[in-house]
Every structure is written in structure tokens, then in C-alpha cells.
Write a protein that holds these residues in place. Structure first.
Motif, mmCIF file in Angstrom:
data_model
loop_
_atom_site.group_PDB
_atom_site.id
_atom_site.type_symbol
_atom_site.label_atom_id
_atom_site.label_comp_id
_atom_site.label_asym_id
_atom_site.label_seq_id
_atom_site.Cartn_x
_atom_site.Cartn_y
_atom_site.Cartn_z
ATOM 1 N N ILE A 51 -81.911 69.417 51.564
ATOM 2 C CA ILE A 51 -81.633 69.105 52.966
ATOM 3 C C ILE A 51 -82.514 67.952 53.431
ATOM 4 O O ILE A 51 -83.721 67.947 53.200
ATOM 5 C CB ILE A 51 -81.840 70.355 53.845
ATOM 6 C CG1 ILE A 51 -80.778 71.397 53.471
ATOM 7 C CG2 ILE A 51 -81.796 70.023 55.333
ATOM 8 C CD1 ILE A 51 -81.067 72.788 53.941
ATOM 9 N N LYS A 53 -81.747 66.658 56.814
ATOM 10 C CA LYS A 53 -81.727 66.795 58.274
ATOM 11 C C LYS A 53 -81.165 68.153 58.653
ATOM 12 O O LYS A 53 -80.321 68.719 57.953
ATOM 13 C CB LYS A 53 -80.843 65.725 58.927
ATOM 14 C CG LYS A 53 -81.397 64.338 58.789
ATOM 15 C CD LYS A 53 -81.058 63.440 59.937
ATOM 16 C CE LYS A 53 -81.771 62.122 59.777
ATOM 17 N NZ LYS A 53 -80.987 61.091 59.151
ATOM 18 N N VAL A 54 -81.632 68.646 59.799
ATOM 19 C CA VAL A 54 -81.060 69.841 60.414
ATOM 20 C C VAL A 54 -80.301 69.361 61.646
ATOM 21 O O VAL A 54 -80.819 68.579 62.445
ATOM 22 C CB VAL A 54 -82.158 70.855 60.788
ATOM 23 C CG1 VAL A 54 -81.574 72.008 61.587
ATOM 24 C CG2 VAL A 54 -82.857 71.372 59.534
ATOM 25 N N LEU A 55 -79.048 69.822 61.805
ATOM 26 C CA LEU A 55 -78.174 69.371 62.882
ATOM 27 C C LEU A 55 -77.689 70.555 63.701
ATOM 28 O O LEU A 55 -77.262 71.566 63.141
ATOM 29 C CB LEU A 55 -76.968 68.626 62.281
ATOM 30 C CG LEU A 55 -75.872 68.145 63.224
ATOM 31 C CD1 LEU A 55 -76.398 67.116 64.223
ATOM 32 C CD2 LEU A 55 -74.708 67.563 62.407
ATOM 33 N N LEU A 114 -77.588 60.064 62.069
ATOM 34 C CA LEU A 114 -76.835 60.815 61.059
ATOM 35 C C LEU A 114 -76.236 59.793 60.110
ATOM 36 O O LEU A 114 -75.378 59.004 60.491
ATOM 37 C CB LEU A 114 -75.746 61.664 61.714
ATOM 38 C CG LEU A 114 -74.991 62.633 60.805
ATOM 39 C CD1 LEU A 114 -75.942 63.603 60.104
ATOM 40 C CD2 LEU A 114 -73.951 63.411 61.613
ATOM 41 N N ASP A 118 -77.010 61.653 53.927
ATOM 42 C CA ASP A 118 -77.779 62.797 54.425
ATOM 43 C C ASP A 118 -77.165 64.090 53.905
ATOM 44 O O ASP A 118 -75.940 64.197 53.743
ATOM 45 C CB ASP A 118 -77.772 62.844 55.956
ATOM 46 C CG ASP A 118 -78.876 62.028 56.597
ATOM 47 O OD1 ASP A 118 -79.923 61.818 55.947
ATOM 48 O OD2 ASP A 118 -78.701 61.608 57.760
ATOM 49 N N THR A 119 -78.021 65.058 53.652
ATOM 50 C CA THR A 119 -77.586 66.419 53.357
ATOM 51 C C THR A 119 -78.068 67.264 54.519
ATOM 52 O O THR A 119 -79.272 67.406 54.738
ATOM 53 C CB THR A 119 -78.174 66.933 52.028
ATOM 54 O OG1 THR A 119 -77.718 66.067 50.974
ATOM 55 C CG2 THR A 119 -77.737 68.351 51.746
ATOM 56 N N VAL A 120 -77.120 67.779 55.293
ATOM 57 C CA VAL A 120 -77.468 68.440 56.538
ATOM 58 C C VAL A 120 -77.296 69.956 56.470
ATOM 59 O O VAL A 120 -76.405 70.467 55.793
ATOM 60 C CB VAL A 120 -76.664 67.879 57.729
ATOM 61 C CG1 VAL A 120 -76.979 66.417 57.968
ATOM 62 C CG2 VAL A 120 -75.183 68.067 57.549
ATOM 63 N N SER A 140 -70.522 65.395 60.672
ATOM 64 C CA SER A 140 -71.121 65.124 59.361
ATOM 65 C C SER A 140 -70.137 64.373 58.464
ATOM 66 O O SER A 140 -70.513 63.431 57.762
ATOM 67 C CB SER A 140 -71.555 66.426 58.698
ATOM 68 O OG SER A 140 -72.512 67.095 59.487
ATOM 69 N N ALA A 145 -72.020 62.308 55.512
ATOM 70 C CA ALA A 145 -73.094 63.218 55.119
ATOM 71 C C ALA A 145 -72.503 64.446 54.420
ATOM 72 O O ALA A 145 -71.324 64.772 54.596
ATOM 73 C CB ALA A 145 -73.891 63.651 56.345
ATOM 74 N N VAL A 147 -72.648 68.563 53.931
ATOM 75 C CA VAL A 147 -73.078 69.785 54.604
ATOM 76 C C VAL A 147 -73.547 70.780 53.552
ATOM 77 O O VAL A 147 -72.759 71.227 52.713
ATOM 78 C CB VAL A 147 -71.944 70.385 55.464
ATOM 79 C CG1 VAL A 147 -72.356 71.727 56.040
ATOM 80 C CG2 VAL A 147 -71.534 69.417 56.561
#
Length: 190
Positions: A51, A53-55, A114, A118-120, A140, A145, A147
């Protein structure tokens, strides 16, 4: 998470219309020690998932997402419910229906934050019909990105959103899963 179930039993209130009020510890007044424990549990569940980022969506998911992001050592990003003057540049956007408020919101995230690659981890306080999470998945997707999954404080399984997301191939981990809230009693999934 046994502690979440206990908090719901002792401090939660069932309101008409399938609403569970947990404002005393989760989304109006926040029990910060409990918040830290939630962040640790989410990090335990998703550690090693790459991960970046946290969304979440404003507003009630922000505290939980921040706690998870701190434990994971990554930034936390939230989708705004309205494009405001402090969101400059281009944005990703999608429409999300709020079960709690009975209205549609156009949620936006700046393309500056974002990013492709990215891996969110998606985080929210409640999962009912899944509209908020589907909106975050769409943002995403627009960004390019990946998920990693979703972490939810409380899932109301009887509304089907979690099962639909899982059927669509999204990993969903909920700290408490409520099967029913019949007759003023909360029954948890085992």
C-alpha cells in the motif's frame, strides 16, 4: 475485532431506518485509544500489501483512515464531497449516493495526489450498500491506481454492499460485521 463488537453493544444505538449510531466513540466523538487499536488492526490485516496510500471519503472515515495510514507509514488522502476553491487543477470525480443522508455527492480527488501506480487501501466507517466504496474504486480506476482492498469499521451485511464488492473481486475486511439489527438487538456475523 472483538473490541469493536463490544463497543457497539455497549455504546451503539439503533435508530429507525436501519441506522446504527456510534457517535460516542467512532464518528462524532472519537475514542482515540480505540482509534489507535483500529489502525493497528487494519495495518495487521493489510501489512505487506504494498500500500502506498490510504483513501477515504470525507468526513466520518477520515479519522480511521488517518489511524490506518499512520500505522502503515503512508499518506492518507480523502475525496471531497464538493469541489472547492482550495482544490485547484484537474480532478478525478464520480457521483456517490449517501445512504445515511439520502443524497448524491460528486466526490473529487486532485490528480496531484492520487497517482498512476499507487496501491490504495480504501477505508470507511460504515459499509451498507457499498456506494461509497464503489465511488472510491472508480476514482482509483480513473487514476490508474490499484486497489489493494477495503478496511471497514462496521459492515451492515444485511444491506449487501460487502458481499457485492467481494463478488466483484475486492478484498473487504470489516472490524465488525452486523447480520441484523432486529428488535433493537445487534447480531454479529460469526
Amino acid at each position: 475485532m472483538q473490541l469493536m463488537e463490544e463497543k457497539i453493544r455497549t455504546e451503539g444505538k439503533i435508530l429507525p431506518g436501519g441506522i446504527l449510531k456510534v457517535g460516542s466513540f467512532l464518528n462524532q466523538q472519537i475514542d482515540t485509544g480505540f482509534l489507535r487499536a483500529m489502525g493497528r488492526e487494519i495495518a495487521r490485516l493489510y501489512g505487506g500489501s504494498g500500500i502506498t496510500k490510504v483513501l477515504t471519503i470525507e468526513a466520518s472515515g477520515i479519522a480511521i483512515a488517518a489511524a490506518a495510514a499512520m500505522e502503515l507509514g503512508v499518506p492518507m488522502l480523502f475525496a471531497k464531497k464538493h469541489k472547492t476553491s482550495n482544490v485547484d487543477g484537474t480532478v478525478y470525480s464520480t457521483v456517490v449516493h449517501s445512504f445515511t443522508h439520502g443524497t448524491d455527492y460528486t466526490v473529487v480527488v486532485s490528480r496531484d495526489y492520487l497517482l498512476p501506480g499507487d496501491t490504495v487501501l480504501l477505508v470507511d466507517d460504515f459499509l451498507a450498500n457499498g456506494a461509497a466504496l464503489r465511488g472510491l474504486v472508480e476514482l482509483s480506476r480513473q487514476a490508474g491506481a490499484t486497489v489493494a482492498g477495503a478496511a471497514i469499521a462496521i459492515e451492515k451485511a444485511f444491506q449487501g454492499g460487502g458481499d457485492a464488492l467481494r463478488a466483484a473481486g475486492i478484498r473487504v475486511e470489516s472490524l465488525a460485521v452486523i447480520e441484523s439489527m432486529d428488535g433493537g438487538t445487534v447480531t454479529f456475523r460469526r
